[in-house]
Design a protein around this motif. Structure first.
Motif, PDB file in Angstrom:
ATOM      1  N   ILE A 187       0.811  -1.139  -0.081  1.00  0.00           N
ATOM      2  CA  ILE A 187      -0.234  -0.143  -0.120  1.00  0.00           C
ATOM      3  C   ILE A 187       1.050   1.334   0.061  1.00  0.00           C
ATOM      4  O   ILE A 187       0.976   2.379  -0.637  1.00  0.00           O
ATOM      5  CB  ILE A 187      -0.605   0.143   1.304  1.00  0.00           C
ATOM      6  CG1 ILE A 187      -1.350  -1.309   1.169  1.00  0.00           C
ATOM      7  CG2 ILE A 187      -2.097   1.283   1.109  1.00  0.00           C
ATOM      8  CD1 ILE A 187      -2.846  -1.178   2.019  1.00  0.00           C
ATOM      9  N   ALA A 188       1.749   1.514   0.787  1.00  0.00           N
ATOM     10  CA  ALA A 188       3.171   2.011   1.524  1.00  0.00           C
ATOM     11  C   ALA A 188       3.552   2.368  -0.363  1.00  0.00           C
ATOM     12  O   ALA A 188       3.812   3.469  -0.919  1.00  0.00           O
ATOM     13  CB  ALA A 188       3.652   2.483   2.335  1.00  0.00           C
ATOM     14  N   GLY A 189       3.950   1.462  -0.685  1.00  0.00           N
ATOM     15  CA  GLY A 189       4.553   1.918  -2.136  1.00  0.00           C
ATOM     16  C   GLY A 189       3.834   1.828  -3.320  1.00  0.00           C
ATOM     17  O   GLY A 189       4.158   2.804  -4.000  1.00  0.00           O
ATOM     18  N   GLY A 190       3.069   1.126  -3.172  1.00  0.00           N
ATOM     19  CA  GLY A 190       1.696   1.587  -4.658  1.00  0.00           C
ATOM     20  C   GLY A 190       1.635   3.285  -3.637  1.00  0.00           C
ATOM     21  O   GLY A 190       1.529   3.755  -5.773  1.00  0.00           O
ATOM     22  N   VAL A 191       1.412   4.090  -3.277  1.00  0.00           N
ATOM     23  CA  VAL A 191       1.643   5.388  -3.129  1.00  0.00           C
ATOM     24  C   VAL A 191       2.249   5.417  -3.171  1.00  0.00           C
ATOM     25  O   VAL A 191       2.431   6.771  -4.250  1.00  0.00           O
ATOM     26  CB  VAL A 191       1.046   6.151  -1.599  1.00  0.00           C
ATOM     27  CG1 VAL A 191       0.461   7.335  -1.359  1.00  0.00           C
ATOM     28  CG2 VAL A 191      -0.396   5.051  -0.851  1.00  0.00           C
ATOM     29  N   ILE A 192       3.978   6.025  -3.197  1.00  0.00           N
ATOM     30  CA  ILE A 192       4.767   6.235  -3.764  1.00  0.00           C
ATOM     31  C   ILE A 192       5.208   6.493  -5.108  1.00  0.00           C
ATOM     32  O   ILE A 192       5.100   6.644  -5.517  1.00  0.00           O
ATOM     33  CB  ILE A 192       5.533   5.761  -2.742  1.00  0.00           C
ATOM     34  CG1 ILE A 192       6.045   5.955  -1.651  1.00  0.00           C
ATOM     35  CG2 ILE A 192       7.255   6.428  -4.176  1.00  0.00           C
ATOM     36  CD1 ILE A 192       7.237   5.535  -0.503  1.00  0.00           C
ATOM     37  N   VAL A 193       4.866   4.739  -5.598  1.00  0.00           N
ATOM     38  CA  VAL A 193       4.754   5.102  -6.929  1.00  0.00           C
ATOM     39  C   VAL A 193       4.210   6.022  -7.489  1.00  0.00           C
ATOM     40  O   VAL A 193       4.156   6.298  -8.924  1.00  0.00           O
ATOM     41  CB  VAL A 193       4.354   3.640  -6.995  1.00  0.00           C
ATOM     42  CG1 VAL A 193       4.507   3.291  -8.655  1.00  0.00           C
ATOM     43  CG2 VAL A 193       5.628   2.751  -7.036  1.00  0.00           C
ATOM     44  N   PHE A 194       2.598   5.535  -7.268  1.00  0.00           N
ATOM     45  CA  PHE A 194       1.914   6.247  -7.969  1.00  0.00           C
ATOM     46  C   PHE A 194       2.254   8.069  -7.774  1.00  0.00           C
ATOM     47  O   PHE A 194       1.499   9.014  -8.517  1.00  0.00           O
ATOM     48  CB  PHE A 194       0.072   6.697  -7.445  1.00  0.00           C
ATOM     49  CG  PHE A 194      -0.658   7.192  -7.804  1.00  0.00           C
ATOM     50  CD1 PHE A 194      -1.734   7.042  -9.044  1.00  0.00           C
ATOM     51  CD2 PHE A 194      -1.568   8.633  -6.759  1.00  0.00           C
ATOM     52  CE1 PHE A 194      -3.010   7.466  -9.125  1.00  0.00           C
ATOM     53  CE2 PHE A 194      -2.291   9.288  -7.513  1.00  0.00           C
ATOM     54  CZ  PHE A 194      -3.160   9.132  -8.318  1.00  0.00           C
ATOM     55  N   VAL A 197      -0.735   3.667 -12.683  1.00  0.00           N
ATOM     56  CA  VAL A 197      -1.545   2.043 -12.916  1.00  0.00           C
ATOM     57  C   VAL A 197      -0.474   1.162 -12.097  1.00  0.00           C
ATOM     58  O   VAL A 197      -1.486   0.805 -11.575  1.00  0.00           O
ATOM     59  CB  VAL A 197      -1.864   1.622 -14.316  1.00  0.00           C
ATOM     60  CG1 VAL A 197      -2.457   0.688 -14.365  1.00  0.00           C
ATOM     61  CG2 VAL A 197      -2.287   2.469 -15.072  1.00  0.00           C
ATOM     62  N   ILE A 198       0.620   0.703 -12.313  1.00  0.00           N
ATOM     63  CA  ILE A 198       1.492   0.149 -11.192  1.00  0.00           C
ATOM     64  C   ILE A 198       1.518   0.485 -10.309  1.00  0.00           C
ATOM     65  O   ILE A 198       0.962   0.243  -8.906  1.00  0.00           O
ATOM     66  CB  ILE A 198       2.326   0.014 -11.860  1.00  0.00           C
ATOM     67  CG1 ILE A 198       3.069  -0.244 -13.102  1.00  0.00           C
ATOM     68  CG2 ILE A 198       3.553  -0.618 -10.255  1.00  0.00           C
ATOM     69  CD1 ILE A 198       4.750  -0.783 -13.903  1.00  0.00           C
ATOM     70  N   GLY A 199       1.195   1.505  -9.331  1.00  0.00           N
ATOM     71  CA  GLY A 199       0.480   2.163  -8.233  1.00  0.00           C
ATOM     72  C   GLY A 199      -0.662   1.570  -7.144  1.00  0.00           C
ATOM     73  O   GLY A 199      -0.766   1.614  -6.421  1.00  0.00           O
TER      74      GLY A 199
END
Length: 207
Positions: free
Chosen positions: A78-85, A187-189
């Motif tokens: 979740i945290a990584g997804g937020v950063i990547v997004f 999208v990946i995020g």
């Protein structure tokens, strides 16, 4: 298609989008300035070697870091997804994310900062490496590391050929590539966050 091959493709696309070799080639060209080809080659090699070592450590020690700090995989996703997004969102606007920019002076070692950290081995890259390497067993971790090594080699050749690439791509082409990579990252995020939320909902801690 085997699961490892699918894993390799997804990881490569994620790393390629977040490192964006073409866009970072322009940064490298600007920072390296009027240095000769040998000096530029040394800077590129040092920057990517440091980047690979950093990602290697986080990819291998990801699970140990989880246990040490009591972090769960869903939380990282979740945290990584937020950063990547967020990185992808800024790229969609045609701007560099603040997570991947840094001030440098003429006396600093540009191979270390800002090239290696935070441009290449930034929070998004680290979170992506930890998430994908910890998602399975040692096979997934090794695939993640090998894929990242291949991308480092590609980026190295982009850096040492920066003058030719920039003359071919041009500013308009660079803007298009940056926005396209931003869309892929966003999208990946989101996908990382969805998987993280789904895993968290089925976590024993919530039951």
């Amino acid at each position: 298609m085997s699961l490892l091959i699918k894993h390799a493709i997804v990881v490569f696309m994620a790393f390629f989008a977040i490192m964006n070799p073409i866009a970072n080639t322009t940064v490298f060209a600007g920072l390296s300035g009027d240095r000769n080809k040998l000096e530029k080659t040394k800077i590129a090699l040092k920057a990517l070697t440091i980047t690979f070592i950093i990602i290697l450590l986080f990819a291998l020690l990801g699970k140990s870091i989880f246990h040490l700090f009591g972090i769960t995989l869903p939380a990282l996703r979740i945290a990584g997804g937020v950063i990547v997004f967020l990185v992808g969102y800024h790229m969609l606007q045609g701007a560099n994310s603040k997570l991947h920019t840094s001030q440098s002076d003429e006396n600093s070692d540009i191979a270390v900062s800002p090239m290696a950290v935070p441009l290449l081995a930034g929070p998004g890259t680290i979170a992506t490496a930890m998430s994908y390497s910890a998602a399975g067993g040692w096979a997934e971790a090794i695939v993640t590391i090998v894929v990242f090594a291949i991308l480092c080699v590609i980026t190295f050749f982009c850096f040492i050929s920066s003058s030719k690439i920039l003359s071919i791509v041009g500013k308009s082409g660079l803007d298009i590539i940056t926005r396209l990579m931003g869309l892929i990252l966003a999208v990946i995020g989101v996908q990382m966050m969805i998987v993280g939320v789904q895993a968290a909902m089925h976590s024993p801690l919530l039951n």
